[in-house]
Design an enzyme around this catalytic site. Sequence first.
Site, mmCIF file in Angstrom:
data_model
loop_
_atom_site.group_PDB
_atom_site.id
_atom_site.type_symbol
_atom_site.label_atom_id
_atom_site.label_comp_id
_atom_site.label_asym_id
_atom_site.label_seq_id
_atom_site.Cartn_x
_atom_site.Cartn_y
_atom_site.Cartn_z
ATOM 1 C CD GLU A 179 -2.141 10.836 9.096
ATOM 2 O OE1 GLU A 179 -2.425 9.703 8.641
ATOM 3 O OE2 GLU A 179 -2.739 11.345 10.056
ATOM 4 C CB CYS B 281 -1.676 7.406 1.971
ATOM 5 S SG CYS B 281 -2.150 9.098 2.233
#
Length: 478
Positions: A247, A281
Site C-alpha cells: 500500500e 495516504c
Amino acid sequence: MTIKKNYIAGEWVEGCGTSHNINPADTSDVIAEYATADAEQTKAAIAAARGAFPSWSLSGIQLRSELLDRIGQLILERKQALGELLAREEGKSLPEAIGEVGRAGQIFKYFSGEVLQLRGEIQPSVRPGLEASVTREALGVIGLITPWNFPIAIPAWKIAPALAYGNCVVFKPAELVPGSAHALAEIIAEAGVPAGVFNLIMGPGRVVGDTLVNDARVDGISFTGSVNTGRNIAAAAVGRMAKVQLEMGGKNPLVVLDDADLDTAVECAINGAFFSTGQRCTASSRLIVTEGIHDRFIEAMIDRLKTLKVGNPLDAGTHIGPVVDERQLRQNLEYVEIAKTEGGNLVFGGGRLQLETDGFFQQPALFINTTPEMRINREEVFGPVASVIRARDYAHALELANDTEFGLSAGIVTQSLKYATHFKRHAQAGMVMVNVPTAGVDYHVPFGGRKGSSYGAREQGSYAREFYTTVKTAYTLA
Ligand code: ADP
C-alpha cells in the site's frame, strides 16, 4: 532512561543500538529510548518465527480467536494512555489518536470473529468417484513493514489477520514511531502469544526491512509506505518468489459539483485534506471544483480554515498537530514554493509556525488556479497542502480526477444520484466516497487501491485472507 527492547522468541532483548523517540510538537520532549536491531538480530527473529510456525499454524482457530480477543480487549481498555502516547510521538490530535487506537482494538476483535468464519469448499470431481476439496492454510512467516502515519492501526490491520490465519510474524515499525509499536507488542506478549509467533524488531528500514525482504525464510511481505521503497521491496520479493502486498501513495481527488451542499463540500475537503496534518495516504490533495460553485467554495474554505487551530496535539481545541519531523516539514515547505513558482495562487497559509514549544508546525495551505500538470497535482506531498483545480462540468471533473498515476481513494460531493452513480462506476480508484471525506474507512471491508497506489491482494475485512493464506486443493478417492 530505560531502553525499550525488541521482542524476539518470547524475550525482550537489547538491540545493537538505540534511537530517541522525539515529540514533533516539542522537540525537548524525548518520549523514550528504543532498541534498534541489526541484520543478525533480524535473522534471529526470523528464525524464531520459522521455529514457531509448525505448531502455531496447527494450533486451531479457537485458541487464536481467543488470543486476538484478549489483545483487542487490552487495547480498548488502554485507549486513553495509548492515544496519548500516539499523539505525542506522531503528532495527530488526541481525539484522532484515541480514535485510531480504538480502531486497532476493533480490528483485533473483528479478526477474532473472522477466523471462525474460514470456510472451504467441497466439489464433486469431474472424474467419477473422486471428491475435490479446496481449503486455506497459513502462508508461513510474514514480514510486516509499516509507516509512521498510523502507528497502531496499520500494524493492527496486518498483525491481526496474520496471526488469525496461523502465520508467524516479524514486525518492523517505522523508525519515527517505535512507541506505539512497542506498546502493542507488550500487549500481544501480555495476552499470551506463544514464543516466536510474534516478534518485534525496531530499527532502520534499509537494514532491518531489507533483511526481512531478502530472507528466503520469510514467505510474505506486507508493506505500507512510500512508492519508491514499495517498488524496491516488490522487485526484491518477486525476485525470490515471495508473496508481496503493497500500500503506497495517493493523489486523491475530491470532486465538488455545482449542485453540492456547500457545507458538506467544505467539511469533506477540510477533513480530507487537513486533518491528521494531511499525513494520510487517503488525503484529498486535489480539490476539483466545477465553475458554478467554485468561488463560493473557495470563500467558504478560507473562512473555515481560519477557524482551525494548529497546536499541541494534547491540548483540547487543537485541530491540526505538527508535521511528523523536520525532513517532512522541509519537504512540505518546498512543495509550497514549487507550487507558487509553477503559477499556483496560495490563498491561505503554507508557512512554518513558531508556537510556544519548538515543534514542526505548519499552517494548512490552500492553492487555487492550479492545473493538472503542476507537480503539486501529480506528486504526493503528504502534508497539509491542498490545491484546487477548476473544472468546466462533471465530465471534465471526472477526467481530471482520473488523470493521475495513483488510484487509492476518490470522492465526490453532489446531490445528484445520476452523477454519484456514474462517479462510483467510473472513478479509477480502489475506494470511492460520495458526500464523505476521501479519508476515513471502515475496518470490515477491503482497503486498497489501483494503479500506482497498491499492489497485490487487498487488506482488511474478509479480503485479508487472500494475502495471509494459501489455497490447497485436495482429491480423495471415495
Ligand atoms: P516514509 O518516507 O514515509 O518514511 P518509507 O517507505 O521510507 O516511507 O518507510 C516505510 C517503511 O519502510 C518504514 O518502516 C521504513 O523503515 C521501511 N523501509 C525503508 N526503506 C526500506 C528498505 N530499503 N527495505 C525495507 N524497508 C524499508
